[in-house]
Design an enzyme around this catalytic site. Structure first.
Site, PDB file in Angstrom:
ATOM      1  CE1 TYR A  39      46.622  44.796  34.936  1.00 34.33           C
ATOM      2  CE2 TYR A  39      44.754  46.181  35.516  1.00 34.33           C
ATOM      3  CZ  TYR A  39      45.645  45.169  35.840  1.00 34.33           C
ATOM      4  OH  TYR A  39      45.552  44.519  37.044  1.00 34.33           O
ATOM      5  CD  GLU A 103      48.646  43.531  27.106  1.00 33.90           C
ATOM      6  OE1 GLU A 103      48.478  44.307  28.075  1.00 33.90           O
ATOM      7  OE2 GLU A 103      48.708  42.293  27.209  1.00 33.90           O
TER       8      GLU A 103
END
Length: 253
Positions: A39, A103
């Site tokens: 993340y 991501e």
């Protein structure tokens, strides 16, 4: 390649290419065989993308998946993006050379850690499916950042729905054993059961010393395992549920 140039997207699912200058040649391989999920861990998507494209920050990834499901590519898949940092898996230490990095926009544990929106997870699933299919990445090589860097990282975290990806044929997963009462192991304990735990974690791929002592590193690795594979409770304690889930995971590979 600098931020003023561009390249054709590797995945047809990428809506846009925003070039990051932060990449290099892959070392020892031309074809990555791992997929690592992260993340962003920043308050906003805009800040995260700017960070990943800043030459001064020296970090990057191949793809960013926004909360609304929009996919942006920053680095060509053929290049070594700088997303994993100091990391290891199954004896390898240059995870950046071996992997594709995604991501996922989420502020993370330091900024409230909200759930991942359904549209975002649908996009992550589709992108991951495209990547693992094209590159023939094995299910047990689809990993969390916390798996390859358990002492430093906790992303994408225990709220990430790995089971949705698994149902789509992405990643290795077993059903979590329910939490029950029973013997457990924690930091400071030692003996043959601790050595067996460490050996089993190492067999799966985690970097953990096999000493027979439940040290801080062992606790961090157990916690990383829980964040991915036994998410009901993430506490670094090797309880019956954690041990049984780990055994089933190793046995099913």
């Amino acid at each position: 390649m600098d931020a003023s140039s561009t390249f054709p997207a590797d995945s047809p699912l990428a809506a846009e290419v925003l070039v990051s200058p932060n990449h290099g040649e892959r070392v020892g391989t031309l074809l990555p065989d791992m997929l690592v999920l992260h993340y962003t861990g920043m308050p906003s998507a805009e800040e995260a993308v700017a960070w990943l494209r800043s030459p001064e920050k020296a970090v990057s990834c191949h793809y960013v998946v926004h909360e609304d499901g929009r996919i942006v590519q920053l680095v060509p898949e053929a290049r070594r993006a700088w997303h994993a940092g100091a990391s290891s898996w199954a004896g390898a230490t240059d995870i950046n050379s071996l992997s594709i990095g995604i991501e996922i926009v989420n502020p993370g544990h330091d900024f409230g850690y909200p759930p991942f929106p359904a549209r975002q997870i649908e996009a992550v699933t589709a992108l991951a499916k495209d990547i693992v299919t094209r590159l023939a990445i094995n299910p047990d090589r689809v990993l969390a950042h916390s798996d390859v860097a358990p002492l430093r990282k906790q992303d994408p975290g225990e709220k990430f729905p790995w089971e949705i990806l698994h149902r789509a044929g992405i990643g290795h997963l077993v059903e979590e054993e329910p939490i029950t009462d029973g013997r457990y192991f924690m930091r400071g304990e030692s003996g043959q059961p601790i050595e067996a735990l460490q050996a089993m974690l190492g067999f799966y791929g985690y970097q953990v010393p096999i000493t027979g002592t439940f040290c801080g590193t062992t606790e961090a690795v157990v916690r990383a395992f829980q964040r991915h594979f036994r998410r009901q409770r993430v506490d670094g304690v090797a309880d019956v549920s954690t041990l049984a889930t780990l055994y089933a995971l190793c046995a099913s590979r």
